[in-house]
Design an enzyme around this catalytic site. Structure first.
Site, PDB file in Angstrom:
ATOM      1  N   ARG A  72       0.791  -1.225   0.000  1.00 34.70           N
ATOM      2  CA  ARG A  72       0.000   0.000   0.000  1.00 34.70           C
ATOM      3  C   ARG A  72       0.826   1.280   0.000  1.00 34.70           C
ATOM      4  NH1 ARG A  72      -5.118  -1.096   3.842  1.00 34.70           N
ATOM      5  NH2 ARG A  72      -5.923  -2.515   2.284  1.00 34.70           N
ATOM      6  N   ARG A  97       0.941  -1.847   7.347  1.00 30.27           N
ATOM      7  CA  ARG A  97       0.027  -2.974   7.589  1.00 30.27           C
ATOM      8  C   ARG A  97      -0.301  -3.721   6.302  1.00 30.27           C
ATOM      9  NH1 ARG A  97      -5.562  -3.524   7.315  1.00 30.27           N
ATOM     10  NH2 ARG A  97      -5.764  -1.346   6.712  1.00 30.27           N
TER      11      ARG A  97
END
Ligand code: SIN
Length: 551
Positions: free
Chosen positions: A293, A389
């Site tokens: 991400r 994450r």
């Protein structure tokens, strides 16, 4: 220099001799996935009071689209899930927390199935999606892109049926109560009952994240960082607050809410294209649209600057419409509301603040550094996520560490006496000189400042400026004693914004979700370090800490 951040212990004034009291064994603050799971587990051992800021159903969890990452396929294994989690975490993960989470994942999934949650299936078992950073399909989902809603409905049904759980809804937790014994409960506000002191043998903080500190965010309005702010005031150790995850793709149309366009859309084959219709991700990472991400968000920011555009686009036109609509009914509908037919039109997207990776330091038993206080969910730093994450690991973490927090705090409550109870505890901040304050304007100004200066790309000068501006605003916002949640929320947002900017200023490197244009490389000369912080009467004390040293 000490500021009101450091001298103000409680945001509201109260006097234990004159305030209503409630007594419980375990107090759980927050009813998202982690809080709900914690409450259900704690109820095996003790009586539980569960407080929700809105209704039990109205939480950030409900908004989750993508799903839950967990090992369910035969070709998959905890070792592979662990490798992928460590692979994107850029050296800040705690291997023991990763190991625990990926191993317990399948048990938690089975429990949800036992409780009636139906994940989507294909001909060969669960319909699994691959998302950014995962090397294989691993993400379970329900009702296409409505995983959060299905999960919430399942958990809340269980909560409401459990006789040992008492729910307080539309109740704002202003602060944790602390004495020499540690955390002894919380001071709360409810429109009907006013201020109350809830005394608990043990307290579990599961109050979620802080996306609303940013102008662009995927988070609902309630995500104002309350849990981290109150934990800071109560003296817990916090960690890596600079690690804010920016989701690469939120719908970007003036006037629309910034609806998330799930990473699963790219997992099912969508391309990212610039304003000229060119795919650009392959130039940034071999995994293209399914790169981690942080890489995708930064690539979009660079592309926006290069093409002088306000958005890039998701192109799903090559995916058969009936397949797309079945897999992503909510996203199809959100686009259609703005006249976008996903089979014909490009979907305008850009990044937005999505997830607080750092937070309250907890050990593998969900214990914080304050006695009797436990924490789980987005407000924590368990060591699972590292500096970035892995997609869909957060619902999993909420389930696994929610269960652990419920068990540890429930057992502790069953074994120990109640705290000394109503004491002479009181808070009496004197009234401040009258200042006309437009709270909404303070909130909006902070959100713009954070987006501009503490967003996807940061620079030391801008971070220093942010700290100074927030400290200036604090002088006339944190001196006030408000009597409604809107005031306490803005005070919490300023507190957390100050701590995020301060942590980002001190991390003089780029790592995972934290990118410094003045330090564009990762510091490989020294072992990776956490940026820990704690409150002191002289201001926040930032303490770089070796990864893997005691939590
Ligand atoms: C998404 O659906 O892209 C969000 C899932 C996540 O944040 O893990």
């Amino acid at each position: 220099m000490a500021t009101l951040f450091d001298t103000r212990r409680y945001l509201s004034n109260f006097d234990a001799a004159r305030t209503g009291h409630v007594f419980t064994d375990v107090l759980v603050i927050g009813s998202g996935v982690a809080g709900a799971r914690a409450a259900l587990e704690a109820a095996h051992y003790a009586d539980v009071t569960l407080i929700s800021k809105r209704t039990m159903e109205d939480t950030t969890t409900r908004w989750a689209q993508g799903g839950v990452a967990a090992v369910t396929a035969e070709v998959d294994s905890p070792a592979r899930h662990r490798e992928d989690t460590l692979g994107v975490g850029c050296g800040l993960n705690h291997p023991a927390a990763v190991e625990l989470t990926v191993r317990e994942g399948p048990t938690e999934i089975q429990r949800l199935l036992d409780w009636g949650l139906r994940f989507d299936e294909s001909a060969d078992g669960f319909a699994l999606t691959r998302e950014g950073g995962h090397k294989m399909p691993r993400v379970l989902h329900a009702y296409g892109d409505a995983t959060g809603r299905a999960l919430t409905d399942t958990l809340v049904r269980k909560l409401r049926a459990e006789p040992r759980i008492r729910g307080f809804e539309d109740c704002f937790v202003i602060d944790l109560l602390t004495t020499d014994e540690g955390c002894v409960g919380a001071v709360t506000y409810h429109e009907k009952y006013g201020h109350q002191l809830v005394w608990a043998k043990t307290t579990i903080l599961a109050g979620g994240g802080c996306g609303r500190l940013y102008r662009e965010t995927t988070n609902p309005e309630l995500a104002t960082g309350d849990a981290v702010a109150m934990a800071y005031r109560a003296g817990t150790r916090l960690r890596d607050l600079e690690m804010i995850q920016f989701h690469p793709t939120t719908l970007y149309i003036a006037g629309s809410s910034r609806a998330l366009i799930s990473e699963a859309v790219r997992g099912e084959g969508a391309w990212l294209v610039d304003r000229n219709g060119q795919r650009f991700m392959t130039a940034f990472h071999p995994d293209g649209e399914l790169a981690p991400r942080d890489v995708v968000s930064r690539a979009i920011a660079i592309t926006l600057a290069q093409t002088q555009a306000t958005s890039v686009f998701l192109d799903v036109r090559h995916i058969p419409k009936k397949d797309f609509v079945k897999r992503f009914p909510y996203i199809t509908e959100s686009c259609a509301e703005f006249g976008i037919d996903v089979s014909r039109d490009l979907i305008p997207v850009r990044p937005a603040a999505h997830y607080m990776i750092g937070g309250i330091v907890t050990d593998l038993g969900a214990r914080t550094t304050v006695p009797r206080l436990y924490a789980c969910g987005e407000c924590t730093s368990t060591g699972l996520h590292g500096a970035n994450r892995l997609a869909s690991n957060s619902l999993l973490e909420g389930l696994v560490f929610g269960r652990i927090a419920g068990e540890t705090a429930g057992r502790a409550a069953a074994a120990q006496p109640a705290p000394a109870g109503p004491t002479a505890l009181h808070s009496a901040t004197p009234p401040s000189p009258k200042t006309r304050l437009d709270l909404a304007d303070v909130g909006l100004s902070l959100r713009s400042l954070m987006w501009r200066n503490v967003g996807i790309e940061r620079h030391g000068d801008r971070l220093q400026e942010t700290v100074e501006i927030i400290e200036f605003w604090t002088r006339f916002v944190l001196d006030k004693v408000f009597d409604t949640p809107e005031g306490w929320e803005v005070q919490n947002m300023l507190t957390v914004g100050r701590l995020i900017a301060g942590s980002a200023l001190r991390r003089e490197e780029s790592r995972g979700a934290h990118f410094r244009s003045d330090y564009p490389g990762t510091n490989d000369q020294a072992p990776p370090q956490h940026m820990d912080l704690r409150r002191s009467s002289d201001g926040p004390v930032f303490e770089p800490t070796a990864v893997g040293s005691a939590s």
